[in-house]
Design an enzyme around this catalytic site. Structure first.
Site, PDB file in Angstrom:
ATOM      1  N   ASN A   1      60.334 -28.722 -10.033  1.00 25.06           N
ATOM      2  CA  ASN A   1      59.888 -27.946  -8.873  1.00 25.06           C
ATOM      3  C   ASN A   1      60.988 -27.807  -7.832  1.00 25.06           C
ATOM      4  O   ASN A   1      61.152 -26.736  -7.224  1.00 25.06           O
ATOM      5  CB  ASN A   1      58.655 -28.608  -8.247  1.00 25.06           C
TER       6      ASN A   1
ATOM      7  N   GLU B   1      51.210 -33.243 -12.920  1.00 25.14           N
ATOM      8  CA  GLU B   1      51.831 -33.231 -14.241  1.00 25.14           C
ATOM      9  C   GLU B   1      51.235 -34.286 -15.160  1.00 25.14           C
ATOM     10  O   GLU B   1      51.810 -34.616 -16.190  1.00 25.14           O
ATOM     11  CB  GLU B   1      53.345 -33.451 -14.113  1.00 25.14           C
TER      12      GLU B   1
ATOM     13  N   ASP C   1       0.848  -1.191   0.000  1.00 23.96           N
ATOM     14  CA  ASP C   1       0.000   0.000   0.000  1.00 23.96           C
ATOM     15  C   ASP C   1       0.886   1.245   0.000  1.00 23.96           C
ATOM     16  O   ASP C   1       1.974   1.252   0.590  1.00 23.96           O
ATOM     17  CB  ASP C   1      -0.903  -0.006   1.237  1.00 23.96           C
TER      18      ASP C   1
ATOM     19  N   ASP D   1      55.196 -24.192 -12.896  1.00 26.32           N
ATOM     20  CA  ASP D   1      53.979 -23.682 -13.524  1.00 26.32           C
ATOM     21  C   ASP D   1      54.242 -23.236 -14.957  1.00 26.32           C
ATOM     22  O   ASP D   1      53.410 -23.444 -15.856  1.00 26.32           O
ATOM     23  CB  ASP D   1      53.422 -22.511 -12.710  1.00 26.32           C
TER      24      ASP D   1
END
Length: 456
Positions: A337, A372, A53, A346
Site C-alpha cells: 500500500n 490482509e 366506498d 486491492d
C-alpha cells in the site's frame, strides 16, 4: 389475527356497520369520511387494508385508489372497494385503478371477514419482505408496481378444467393476450404447475371426482408454487367453497359466466402483485448476499465466518469428524500500500483470493477476515492434511509474482499461515480459531513465509 383496517365512506351508518363487524373480530378500525381523509390516514399511520366506498363527493373511490397505488409508500396496501354498483364495467374500472378486491352492498359478513383476513396475510408477507429489503437500494419500487416487465411478454397461464366447452371459451377470451395451457386432469395439472412454473394457475370447479380445494392446498404446500398466483373459476352458488379456498391460499376468483374484461383485469392485478413480490425477494437475496460477502474479493466476510464456523464445528462434533482452520496473513502487505497505493493493494488482495480458490476444495469455507488476513475452514480435514494444503498454498503464493496492471511492475509476495485442528472434548469453535491465530503469529515471529501448525 390483528390488523388495522381503514373504512372509508361518506355515510356514517355504513361506516358504523363495517366498524362493528370488524371490531367484533378484534381488528383495529380507523375511519374516514372522504377521499382526502383516507389519503391522509394512510400517509400518517400504518394501514393493513382499506375498505373504500366508490360513490363519494369531491373525490370518488376510483381516484383515491389510483392515488394510493401511485405512491410507493402506500402502493402495497390492499384496497377493497365496497359498492352498491353491480355493473361489470364498474368492477373492471376499479381493478384498472388498482383495487385488489370488491364487496357488494349489502356486505355479507362472512365474505367481509374472509376477504379481509386473506388480504391481511398478503400484506404481512409484503411487509416482511419490504422490511428486510429496506437496506437495499437496488430495487425500484415504482418500476415494479408499474408492471412494465410483464408487458414485454405474454403471461403463461395453466388452466385446470375437465370441461372442454368451458376451456374453449376461456381460451378464446385470452387468445393473443396470454399463452394458455389446458390440463383436464387435476393431478396432472398439479405436476404441470410444479414443473412448468406458469405465471398463473386457473382452477375451475365442477370436477366429477376431485375436490378443487385439494389442488390449491397441494400447490401451496410445494416450495416452487408457494407464491404462484391461483385463481378459481366458480359458480355463483359456491360461495362457501370460494371462502374455504381463500383460507387455503387462493389469490382471487371469478364467477360464471366469466366476463372477459374483468377476467383480464384480475389476471393483470395478480401478475403485477407477483412481479412486485418477486422483486422484493430478489432484493432480499441480494441484500443478504451483500451482508455476508466481502465486496473486494468476493469471498465470505467475517460476519458469515462467525455465524457459520459454529455450525461446522457442531456438525464435526456430532459426527466425531476432523475439522481444521487455516489462518493466513500476507507478509509485509503494508509496504504494498505504501509503495503502490491502495489500488495496487486491492489488486493484490483480489489475486490472492483467486489463488485461495484454486488451492482449496469446494467444501472448504474461504473468508476474508479483515485487511490482509484470510481464513479457511476445512471440514473433514485432520491436521496433517491441513498442513499439507497450507504448504501447497504457501508455495503457490511464493512461486508467481503478483501483476499490478499495465505499466506497473510485478511484485513478489509471501504468506504466513497458522493451522489448528479440533482436539479433545474441551475444544470450542472460539478456541479453535484462537489457536490458529496464535500459530499464525508464531509463523510471523519466526521469520514469515512459513506454515506452523498448533499442536495444542
Amino acid at each position: 389475527m390483528t390488523a388495522r383496517i381503514l373504512v372509508v365512506d361518506d355515510v356514517p351508518a355504513n361506516v358504523l356497520l363495517l366498524q362493528t363487524r370488524l371490531s367484533a373480530e378484534y381488528f383495529d378500525v380507523v375511519t374516514a369520511e372522504s377521499g382526502p381523509q383516507a389519503l391522509a390516514a394512510c400517509a400518517e399511520q400504518p394501514i393493513d387494508v382499506v375498505l373504500l366506498d366508490i360513490m363519494m363527493p369531491d373525490m370518488d373511490g376510483y381516484e383515491v385508489c389510483r392515488r394510493l397505488k401511485a405512491e410507493p409508500d402506500t402502493a402495497h396496501i390492499p384496497v377493497v372497494m365496497v359498492t352498491a354498483l353491480d355493473q361489470q364495467s364498474d368492477r373492471v374500472r376499479g381493478l384498472q385503478a388498482g383495487a385488489d378486491d370488491f364487496l357488494t352492498k349489502p356486505v355479507d359478513t362472512m365474505q367481509l371477514l374472509t376477504r379481509v383476513k386473506s388480504l391481511v396475510r398478503l400484506k404481512n408477507l409484503s411487509d416482511e419482505l419490504r422490511l428486510r429489503a429496506a437496506t437495499s437500494r437496488t430495487i425500484a419500487i415504482k418500476t415494479l408496481l408499474s408492471g412494465a416487465d410483464e408487458a414485454a411478454h405474454q403471461p403463461s397461464i395453466l388452466l385446470v378444467d375437465e370441461r372442454d366447452g368451458s376451456t374453449l371459451g376461456l381460451s378464446s377470451v385470452l387468445d393473443g393476450w396470454a399463452t394458455v395451457q389446458h390440463q383436464n386432469d387435476p393431478q396432472a395439472g398439479f405436476f404441470d404447475a410444479v414443473e412448468g412454473q406458469p405465471d398463473l394457475v386457473m382452477i375451475a370447479t365442477g370436477f366429477k371426482n376431485y375436490d378443487p380445494l385439494r389442488i390449491i392446498a397441494q400447490l401451496r404446500s410445494v416450495e416452487r408454487t408457494r407464491f404462484t398466483p391461483l385463481m378459481l373459476i366458480a359458480n355463483p352458488e359456491e360461495s362457501d367453497l370460494v371462502m374455504r379456498a381463500l383460507e387455503l391460499g387462493l389469490n382471487d376468483y371469478v364467477t360464471r359466466p366469466v366476463e372477459p374484461q374483468e377476467l383480464k383485469a384480475r389476471i393483470t392485478t395478480q401478475l403485477k402483485r407477483k412481479h412486485f413480490h418477486e422483486g422484493l425477494r430478489a432484493s432480499l437475496t441480494e441484500t443478504l448476499q451483500l451482508a455476508i460477502t466481502d465486496p473486494l474479493t468476493g469471498l465470505h466476510n467475517r460476519r458469515y465466518l462467525e455465524g457459520h464456523l459454529q455450525t461446522l464445528f457442531d456438525r464435526a462434533a456430532k459426527r466425531q469428524a476432523p475439522l481444521s482452520v487455516m489462518m493466513m496473513d500476507l507478509d509485509h502487505f503494508k509496504q504494498v500500500n505504501d509503495i503502490h497505493g491502495h489500488d495496487g493493494g486491492d489488486t493484490v488482495l483480489r489475486e490472492f483470493a483467486q489463488r485461495l480458490r484454486r488451492n482449496v476444495r469446494g467444501m472448504d469455507l474461504a473468508c476474508r477476515y479483515g485487511g490482509e488476513e484470510f481464513i479457511i475452514i476445512m471440514p473433514e480435514t485432520d491436521q496433517q492434511t491441513a498442513r499439507q494444503v497450507a504448504e501447497r498454498l504457501r508455495m503457490a503464493i511464493e512461486a508467481a509474482p503478483f501483476a499490478l496492471g499495465p505499466g506497473k511492475p510485478d511484485i513478489d509476495l509471501t504468506v504466513s499461515i497458522g493451522v489448528s485442528s479440533v482436539v479433545g472434548d474441551e475444544e470450542t469453535a472460539s478456541s479453535l480459531l484462537k489457536r490458529a491465530d496464535l500459530a499464525l503469529y508464531a509463523a510471523k515471529d519466526s521469520g514469515r513465509n512459513r506454515v506452523i501448525a498448533d499442536a495444542a
